[in-house]
Design a protein around this motif. Sequence first.
Motif, PDB file in Angstrom:
ATOM      1  N   ALA A 223      52.802  65.180  62.949  1.00 58.91           N
ATOM      2  CA  ALA A 223      53.814  64.324  62.304  1.00 58.91           C
ATOM      3  C   ALA A 223      53.304  62.887  62.144  1.00 58.91           C
ATOM      4  CB  ALA A 223      55.085  64.320  63.153  1.00 58.91           C
ATOM      5  N   VAL A 224      54.039  62.119  61.338  1.00 60.90           N
ATOM      6  CA  VAL A 224      53.792  60.675  61.244  1.00 60.90           C
ATOM      7  C   VAL A 224      54.966  59.994  61.945  1.00 60.90           C
ATOM      8  CG1 VAL A 224      53.620  58.702  59.675  1.00 60.90           C
ATOM      9  CG2 VAL A 224      52.511  60.878  59.086  1.00 60.90           C
ATOM     10  N   VAL A 225      54.663  59.163  62.932  1.00 57.47           N
ATOM     11  CA  VAL A 225      55.720  58.565  63.757  1.00 57.47           C
ATOM     12  C   VAL A 225      55.724  57.043  63.582  1.00 57.47           C
ATOM     13  CG1 VAL A 225      56.563  58.242  66.129  1.00 57.47           C
ATOM     14  CG2 VAL A 225      55.595  60.443  65.442  1.00 57.47           C
ATOM     15  N   ILE A 226      56.874  56.526  63.202  1.00 59.04           N
ATOM     16  CA  ILE A 226      57.037  55.079  63.036  1.00 59.04           C
ATOM     17  C   ILE A 226      57.982  54.585  64.119  1.00 59.04           C
ATOM     18  CG2 ILE A 226      57.818  53.236  61.485  1.00 59.04           C
ATOM     19  CD1 ILE A 226      55.412  54.715  60.305  1.00 59.04           C
ATOM     20  N   ASP A 227      57.466  53.715  64.969  1.00 57.78           N
ATOM     21  CA  ASP A 227      58.242  53.223  66.115  1.00 57.78           C
ATOM     22  C   ASP A 227      58.728  51.800  65.824  1.00 57.78           C
ATOM     23  OD1 ASP A 227      59.299  52.677  68.569  1.00 57.78           O
ATOM     24  OD2 ASP A 227      57.467  53.134  69.723  1.00 57.78           O
ATOM     25  N   VAL A 228      60.023  51.674  65.587  1.00 58.14           N
ATOM     26  CA  VAL A 228      60.585  50.357  65.252  1.00 58.14           C
ATOM     27  C   VAL A 228      61.000  49.599  66.520  1.00 58.14           C
ATOM     28  CG1 VAL A 228      62.356  49.170  63.880  1.00 58.14           C
ATOM     29  CG2 VAL A 228      61.429  51.333  63.079  1.00 58.14           C
ATOM     30  N   GLY A 229      61.283  50.320  67.564  1.00 54.83           N
ATOM     31  CA  GLY A 229      61.848  49.723  68.775  1.00 54.83           C
ATOM     32  C   GLY A 229      60.998  48.616  69.378  1.00 54.83           C
ATOM     33  N   ILE A 230      61.692  47.602  69.870  1.00 52.86           N
ATOM     34  CA  ILE A 230      61.007  46.544  70.637  1.00 52.86           C
ATOM     35  C   ILE A 230      61.797  46.397  71.928  1.00 52.86           C
ATOM     36  CG2 ILE A 230      60.299  44.117  70.722  1.00 52.86           C
ATOM     37  CD1 ILE A 230      60.300  44.079  67.686  1.00 52.86           C
ATOM     38  N   THR A 254      52.653  54.281  64.785  1.00 54.59           N
ATOM     39  CA  THR A 254      52.575  52.815  64.877  1.00 54.59           C
ATOM     40  C   THR A 254      52.643  52.395  66.344  1.00 54.59           C
ATOM     41  OG1 THR A 254      54.982  52.598  64.676  1.00 54.59           O
ATOM     42  CG2 THR A 254      53.708  52.395  62.652  1.00 54.59           C
ATOM     43  N   PRO A 255      51.827  51.434  66.747  1.00 56.90           N
ATOM     44  CA  PRO A 255      51.905  50.919  68.118  1.00 56.90           C
ATOM     45  C   PRO A 255      52.994  49.852  68.228  1.00 56.90           C
ATOM     46  CG  PRO A 255      50.151  49.806  66.946  1.00 56.90           C
ATOM     47  CD  PRO A 255      50.780  50.751  65.957  1.00 56.90           C
ATOM     48  N   VAL A 256      53.392  49.545  69.435  1.00 58.24           N
ATOM     49  CA  VAL A 256      54.288  48.393  69.702  1.00 58.24           C
ATOM     50  C   VAL A 256      53.652  47.596  70.833  1.00 58.24           C
ATOM     51  CG1 VAL A 256      56.574  47.646  70.461  1.00 58.24           C
ATOM     52  CG2 VAL A 256      56.348  49.684  69.035  1.00 58.24           C
ATOM     53  N   PRO A 257      53.303  46.342  70.625  1.00 57.02           N
ATOM     54  CA  PRO A 257      53.429  45.592  69.367  1.00 57.02           C
ATOM     55  C   PRO A 257      52.280  45.929  68.406  1.00 57.02           C
ATOM     56  CG  PRO A 257      52.544  44.188  71.123  1.00 57.02           C
ATOM     57  CD  PRO A 257      52.808  45.538  71.743  1.00 57.02           C
ATOM     58  N   GLY A 258      52.351  45.362  67.195  1.00 53.75           N
ATOM     59  CA  GLY A 258      51.242  45.505  66.244  1.00 53.75           C
ATOM     60  C   GLY A 258      51.466  46.562  65.180  1.00 53.75           C
ATOM     61  N   GLY A 259      52.678  47.137  65.132  1.00 51.92           N
ATOM     62  CA  GLY A 259      52.959  48.145  64.108  1.00 51.92           C
ATOM     63  C   GLY A 259      53.928  47.606  63.070  1.00 51.92           C
ATOM     64  N   VAL A 260      55.214  47.920  63.292  1.00 58.47           N
ATOM     65  CA  VAL A 260      56.251  47.538  62.319  1.00 58.47           C
ATOM     66  C   VAL A 260      56.543  46.029  62.369  1.00 58.47           C
ATOM     67  CG1 VAL A 260      58.680  47.895  61.701  1.00 58.47           C
ATOM     68  CG2 VAL A 260      57.269  49.845  62.387  1.00 58.47           C
ATOM     69  N   GLY A 261      56.501  45.450  63.560  1.00 60.11           N
ATOM     70  CA  GLY A 261      56.881  44.039  63.732  1.00 60.11           C
ATOM     71  C   GLY A 261      56.205  43.078  62.748  1.00 60.11           C
ATOM     72  N   PRO A 262      54.863  43.077  62.672  1.00 60.00           N
ATOM     73  CA  PRO A 262      54.199  42.144  61.746  1.00 60.00           C
ATOM     74  C   PRO A 262      54.597  42.378  60.288  1.00 60.00           C
ATOM     75  CG  PRO A 262      52.599  43.204  63.211  1.00 60.00           C
ATOM     76  CD  PRO A 262      53.901  43.857  63.475  1.00 60.00           C
ATOM     77  N   MET A 263      54.927  43.636  59.950  1.00 61.74           N
ATOM     78  CA  MET A 263      55.313  43.946  58.566  1.00 61.74           C
ATOM     79  C   MET A 263      56.659  43.318  58.218  1.00 61.74           C
ATOM     80  SD  MET A 263      52.923  45.596  57.186  1.00 61.74           S
ATOM     81  CE  MET A 263      53.662  46.281  55.719  1.00 61.74           C
ATOM     82  N   THR A 264      57.550  43.203  59.212  1.00 59.79           N
ATOM     83  CA  THR A 264      58.883  42.648  58.947  1.00 59.79           C
ATOM     84  C   THR A 264      58.746  41.208  58.440  1.00 59.79           C
ATOM     85  OG1 THR A 264      59.869  44.096  60.593  1.00 59.79           O
ATOM     86  CG2 THR A 264      61.121  42.135  60.029  1.00 59.79           C
ATOM     87  N   ILE A 265      57.908  40.424  59.105  1.00 57.06           N
ATOM     88  CA  ILE A 265      57.724  39.021  58.679  1.00 57.06           C
ATOM     89  C   ILE A 265      57.036  38.970  57.316  1.00 57.06           C
ATOM     90  CG2 ILE A 265      56.444  36.881  59.179  1.00 57.06           C
ATOM     91  CD1 ILE A 265      57.440  36.819  61.824  1.00 57.06           C
TER      92      ILE A 265
END
Length: 284
Positions: A223-230, A254-265
């Motif tokens: 699977a492809v897993v996207i982890d949004v949680g912080i 996606t890792p946390v940090p360094g996955g979805v977070g930087p994309m949000t900004i």
Amino acid sequence: MGIIDGKMVASQIKGNIADEIKILEQKTGKIPGLAVVLVGDDPASAVYIRNKNKTCKKLGFQSFENILPENTSELTLLNLIDTLNNNDRVNGILVQLPLPSHISSNKILEAIDPKKDVDGFHLENVGRLVTGNATFKPCTPAGIIQLLDHYEVNIDGKNAVVLGRSNIVGKPIFFLLMERNATVTICHSHTKNLSTITQSADILIAAIGKPNFVTKDMVKNGAVVIDVGINRVGDKLVGDVDFQPVLNKVNLITPVPGGVGPMTIAMLMLNTLQAFKNFISLKI
Ligand code: NDP
């Protein structure tokens, strides 16, 4: 099995934005402006605001910082929004949520000019998103789609499962994935047999805010897993996915940090640039 590098993708997008701003400045003599509004002294929110200001300056945006005390009245905040709506140098307005409980978030978000609503939370922009005509896509969901595209993940016809139904992540990513022809299931705290549903996911998006909630047995092979949680655990930030064991089973994560977070900004900056371009094209 691979780790999605959100920092790298975000950095490429930000580089392109900075280049475009330079060209637009040469053409028009103007630069885009982003106003951020923070009410109160929540330390996490203060860090977000500081990072946003730093990114603005680095990319060539003008940044308008508005930090108000916790006891600011709703009327004062509405007046500030009105002033920002009428300031031509401000192209995007971001109000940091959550607001103190004596202020109605809905009222404040609805007061922002939809043309400057770079978070995409105004009802007009929500309506546009739901009908597939988004002007500003909410930043975190938009960032997720960009990551999937960057890593050439085929969304069309896939089973996508979203954990969480918030207005800022769960619901908008549902619509964006559906727009890209995924079959989308959205789960929440009342969902029964969650693990059976998550095991059917080709694309699994976790946005619930519970550390290491998604375990290896809940995830389909490849699977492809996207982890949004912080989530803060001790002095570490962790996601909603039990990263290391899940990594061994999936195609991409996606890792946390360094996955979805930087994309949000990065998406916030892209939306603000878009608002600026819409504004200058109106003026030309
Ligand atoms: P909310 O708290 O608004 O929503 C959480 C959602 O998760 C709710 O829909 C809730 O269900 C659901 N949920 C909670 N527990 C369970 C459970 N046991 N099983 C299934 N569903 C559950 O969170 P947000 O959407 O605002 O944020 C989610 C996470 O993402 C947080 O960790 C936040 O910090 C992070 N975040 C990260 C961003 C980034 O840039 N990386 C941006 C925004 C958020 P119900 O509706 O039934 O209560």
